[in-house]
Write a protein that holds these residues in place. Structure first.
Motif, PDB file in Angstrom:
ATOM      1  N   GLY A   1     -20.583  -3.499  46.395  1.00 40.40           N
ATOM      2  CA  GLY A   1     -21.566  -4.207  45.585  1.00 40.40           C
ATOM      3  C   GLY A   1     -21.984  -3.465  44.324  1.00 40.40           C
ATOM      4  O   GLY A   1     -22.674  -4.025  43.476  1.00 40.40           O
ATOM      5  N   GLU A   2     -21.573  -2.209  44.176  1.00 46.74           N
ATOM      6  CA  GLU A   2     -21.884  -1.436  42.970  1.00 46.74           C
ATOM      7  C   GLU A   2     -21.158  -2.056  41.778  1.00 46.74           C
ATOM      8  O   GLU A   2     -20.025  -2.503  41.902  1.00 46.74           O
ATOM      9  N   LYS A   3     -21.831  -2.096  40.637  1.00 45.91           N
ATOM     10  CA  LYS A   3     -21.239  -2.668  39.425  1.00 45.91           C
ATOM     11  C   LYS A   3     -21.037  -1.567  38.391  1.00 45.91           C
ATOM     12  O   LYS A   3     -21.918  -0.735  38.186  1.00 45.91           O
ATOM     13  N   ARG A   4     -19.866  -1.550  37.749  1.00 46.66           N
ATOM     14  CA  ARG A   4     -19.553  -0.562  36.717  1.00 46.66           C
ATOM     15  C   ARG A   4     -19.164  -1.285  35.443  1.00 46.66           C
ATOM     16  O   ARG A   4     -18.256  -2.105  35.423  1.00 46.66           O
TER      17      ARG A   4
ATOM     18  N   ASP B  46      -9.128   6.285  22.066  1.00 37.56           N
ATOM     19  CA  ASP B  46      -8.749   7.675  22.355  1.00 37.56           C
ATOM     20  C   ASP B  46      -8.872   8.008  23.842  1.00 37.56           C
ATOM     21  O   ASP B  46      -8.646   9.138  24.247  1.00 37.56           O
ATOM     22  N   GLY B  47      -9.244   7.025  24.672  1.00 37.22           N
ATOM     23  CA  GLY B  47      -9.357   7.237  26.103  1.00 37.22           C
ATOM     24  C   GLY B  47     -10.755   7.636  26.554  1.00 37.22           C
ATOM     25  O   GLY B  47     -11.033   7.686  27.748  1.00 37.22           O
ATOM     26  N   SER B  48     -11.654   7.929  25.624  1.00 43.48           N
ATOM     27  CA  SER B  48     -13.021   8.263  26.003  1.00 43.48           C
ATOM     28  C   SER B  48     -13.744   6.987  26.433  1.00 43.48           C
ATOM     29  O   SER B  48     -13.357   5.881  26.056  1.00 43.48           O
ATOM     30  N   SER B  49     -14.787   7.158  27.242  1.00 44.45           N
ATOM     31  CA  SER B  49     -15.495   5.964  27.697  1.00 44.45           C
ATOM     32  C   SER B  49     -16.949   6.268  28.019  1.00 44.45           C
ATOM     33  O   SER B  49     -17.340   7.418  28.212  1.00 44.45           O
ATOM     34  N   TYR B  50     -17.729   5.203  28.056  1.00 42.70           N
ATOM     35  CA  TYR B  50     -19.124   5.227  28.476  1.00 42.70           C
ATOM     36  C   TYR B  50     -19.188   4.287  29.669  1.00 42.70           C
ATOM     37  O   TYR B  50     -18.669   3.167  29.615  1.00 42.70           O
ATOM     38  N   ILE B  51     -19.806   4.728  30.759  1.00 39.75           N
ATOM     39  CA  ILE B  51     -19.901   3.892  31.951  1.00 39.75           C
ATOM     40  C   ILE B  51     -21.361   3.748  32.373  1.00 39.75           C
ATOM     41  O   ILE B  51     -22.067   4.741  32.510  1.00 39.75           O
ATOM     42  N   ARG B  52     -21.795   2.515  32.532  1.00 37.84           N
ATOM     43  CA  ARG B  52     -23.104   2.238  33.111  1.00 37.84           C
ATOM     44  C   ARG B  52     -22.842   1.765  34.540  1.00 37.84           C
ATOM     45  O   ARG B  52     -22.061   0.834  34.755  1.00 37.84           O
ATOM     46  N   THR B  53     -23.465   2.420  35.503  1.00 39.93           N
ATOM     47  CA  THR B  53     -23.287   2.066  36.907  1.00 39.93           C
ATOM     48  C   THR B  53     -24.602   1.532  37.456  1.00 39.93           C
ATOM     49  O   THR B  53     -25.647   2.145  37.261  1.00 39.93           O
TER      50      THR B  53
ATOM     51  N   ASN C  94     -24.989  10.720  39.884  1.00 41.65           N
ATOM     52  CA  ASN C  94     -25.173  11.910  39.059  1.00 41.65           C
ATOM     53  C   ASN C  94     -24.492  11.705  37.715  1.00 41.65           C
ATOM     54  O   ASN C  94     -23.286  11.437  37.662  1.00 41.65           O
ATOM     55  N   SER C  95     -25.247  11.813  36.635  1.00 41.56           N
ATOM     56  CA  SER C  95     -24.656  11.749  35.299  1.00 41.56           C
ATOM     57  C   SER C  95     -23.849  12.998  35.066  1.00 41.56           C
ATOM     58  O   SER C  95     -24.229  14.095  35.485  1.00 41.56           O
ATOM     59  N   HIS C  96     -22.716  12.846  34.391  1.00 36.87           N
ATOM     60  CA  HIS C  96     -21.882  13.999  34.075  1.00 36.87           C
ATOM     61  C   HIS C  96     -20.959  13.645  32.915  1.00 36.87           C
ATOM     62  O   HIS C  96     -20.876  12.485  32.519  1.00 36.87           O
ATOM     63  N   PHE C  97     -20.284  14.621  32.385  1.00 35.93           N
ATOM     64  CA  PHE C  97     -19.286  14.372  31.348  1.00 35.93           C
ATOM     65  C   PHE C  97     -18.142  15.340  31.534  1.00 35.93           C
ATOM     66  O   PHE C  97     -18.270  16.347  32.216  1.00 35.93           O
ATOM     67  N   HIS C  98     -17.013  15.016  30.951  1.00 36.04           N
ATOM     68  CA  HIS C  98     -15.823  15.864  30.996  1.00 36.04           C
ATOM     69  C   HIS C  98     -15.605  16.405  29.591  1.00 36.04           C
ATOM     70  O   HIS C  98     -15.320  15.644  28.681  1.00 36.04           O
ATOM     71  N   GLU C  99     -15.763  17.697  29.421  1.00 38.42           N
ATOM     72  CA  GLU C  99     -15.574  18.288  28.101  1.00 38.42           C
ATOM     73  C   GLU C  99     -14.122  18.218  27.668  1.00 38.42           C
ATOM     74  O   GLU C  99     -13.814  17.990  26.514  1.00 38.42           O
ATOM     75  N   ARG C 100     -13.225  18.414  28.620  1.00 40.28           N
ATOM     76  CA  ARG C 100     -11.792  18.314  28.343  1.00 40.28           C
ATOM     77  C   ARG C 100     -11.136  17.616  29.520  1.00 40.28           C
ATOM     78  O   ARG C 100     -11.525  17.777  30.653  1.00 40.28           O
TER      79      ARG C 100
END
Length: 58
Positions: free
Chosen positions: A24-27, A34-41, A51-57
């Motif tokens: 039932g979770e919505k993303r 360039d393959g980068s993205s923003y996701i709202r969950t 947990n919010s996080h990011f990938h530097e590389r």
């Protein structure tokens, strides 16, 4: 301010990709060319911790 169509967004390299998970979770994703993205969950009705996080590389 005016809204852009999906075609205009894609011509600028942005695509909207959305899913509803089996639990039932919505993303809601905005994905750049360039393959980068923003996701709202949004959690399912019974709730979950995100947990919010990011990938530097990648």
């Amino acid at each position: 301010m005016k809204s852009m169509s999906a075609e205009q967004e894609e011509s600028l390299g942005i695509k909207a990709v959305h899913h509803e998970m089996d639990n039932g979770e919505k993303r809601f994703r905005l994905v750049g060319s360039d393959g980068s993205s923003y996701i709202r969950t949004e959690s399912a009705a019974d709730g979950a911790w995100q947990n919010s996080h990011f990938h530097e590389r990648m």
